[in-house]
Design a protein around this motif. Structure first.
Motif, PDB file in Angstrom:
ATOM      1  N   ARG A 159       0.839  -1.205   0.000  1.00 20.38           N
ATOM      2  CA  ARG A 159       0.000   0.000   0.000  1.00 20.38           C
ATOM      3  C   ARG A 159       0.873   1.253   0.000  1.00 20.38           C
ATOM      4  O   ARG A 159       0.609   2.202  -0.740  1.00 20.38           O
ATOM      5  N   LYS A 160       1.908   1.246   0.838  1.00 20.56           N
ATOM      6  CA  LYS A 160       2.816   2.386   0.905  1.00 20.56           C
ATOM      7  C   LYS A 160       3.506   2.606  -0.445  1.00 20.56           C
ATOM      8  O   LYS A 160       3.600   3.736  -0.929  1.00 20.56           O
ATOM      9  N   GLU A 161       3.944   1.524  -1.055  1.00 17.76           N
ATOM     10  CA  GLU A 161       4.625   1.611  -2.345  1.00 17.76           C
ATOM     11  C   GLU A 161       3.699   2.127  -3.440  1.00 17.76           C
ATOM     12  O   GLU A 161       4.083   2.962  -4.256  1.00 17.76           O
ATOM     13  N   SER A 162       2.452   1.655  -3.448  1.00 12.51           N
ATOM     14  CA  SER A 162       1.508   2.098  -4.488  1.00 12.51           C
ATOM     15  C   SER A 162       1.126   3.561  -4.301  1.00 12.51           C
ATOM     16  O   SER A 162       0.906   4.271  -5.277  1.00 12.51           O
ATOM     17  N   MET A 163       1.065   4.019  -3.053  1.00 12.10           N
ATOM     18  CA  MET A 163       0.740   5.429  -2.785  1.00 12.10           C
ATOM     19  C   MET A 163       1.880   6.335  -3.245  1.00 12.10           C
ATOM     20  O   MET A 163       1.643   7.382  -3.827  1.00 12.10           O
ATOM     21  N   VAL A 168      -1.672   1.667  -9.037  1.00  6.78           N
ATOM     22  CA  VAL A 168      -3.009   1.214  -8.651  1.00  6.78           C
ATOM     23  C   VAL A 168      -3.024   1.000  -7.136  1.00  6.78           C
ATOM     24  O   VAL A 168      -2.165   0.312  -6.598  1.00  6.78           O
ATOM     25  N   PRO A 169      -3.975   1.614  -6.435  1.00  5.59           N
ATOM     26  CA  PRO A 169      -4.021   1.434  -4.981  1.00  5.59           C
ATOM     27  C   PRO A 169      -4.331  -0.020  -4.605  1.00  5.59           C
ATOM     28  O   PRO A 169      -5.121  -0.689  -5.260  1.00  5.59           O
ATOM     29  N   ILE A 170      -3.667  -0.485  -3.573  1.00  5.93           N
ATOM     30  CA  ILE A 170      -3.887  -1.840  -3.074  1.00  5.93           C
ATOM     31  C   ILE A 170      -5.089  -1.802  -2.134  1.00  5.93           C
ATOM     32  O   ILE A 170      -5.125  -1.009  -1.202  1.00  5.93           O
ATOM     33  N   ALA A 171      -6.059  -2.660  -2.405  1.00  2.15           N
ATOM     34  CA  ALA A 171      -7.270  -2.698  -1.582  1.00  2.15           C
ATOM     35  C   ALA A 171      -7.266  -3.966  -0.729  1.00  2.15           C
ATOM     36  O   ALA A 171      -6.482  -4.884  -0.958  1.00  2.15           O
TER      37      ALA A 171
END
Length: 99
Positions: A54-58, A63-66
């Protein structure tokens, strides 16, 4: 000589194949009787991975990790354990799902 080697290779490949009826029974047994459970340590590893992804995708704008991604990963862990007829998810199952 080459023909003999090819014949041996073909025979060994054929002997590794599982008859379809046996494979079908194996899958049905696993599906109906095996319900692997995740232990707390496995859940922690997956939660840590979720935080890192999540931190990496932000930061990268990807694409945000859900949560559904993590739920999918947990199902893959359970499916891998079920395929091996295990009652508990192991570290190897988690590692396979993460890869």
């Amino acid at each position: 000589n080459n023909d003999e080697n090819n014949d041996r290779n073909n025979e060994s490949n054929e002997s590794k194949q599982i008859p379809q009826i046996l494979l079908k029974k194996y899958i049905m047994y696993a599906k109906n009787h095996i319900n692997p459970q995740l232990r707390d340590i496995d859940k922690e590893k997956i939660a840590d991975l979720y935080g890192a992804l999540r931190k990496e995708s932000m930061s990268s704008g990807g694409v945000p990790i859900a949560v559904r991604h993590i739920e999918s990963m947990m199902r893959m862990c359970e499916a891998h354990a079920r395929m091996h007829l295990r009652d508990n998810v192991t570290k190897d199952d988690v590692d396979v799902a993460i890869e």
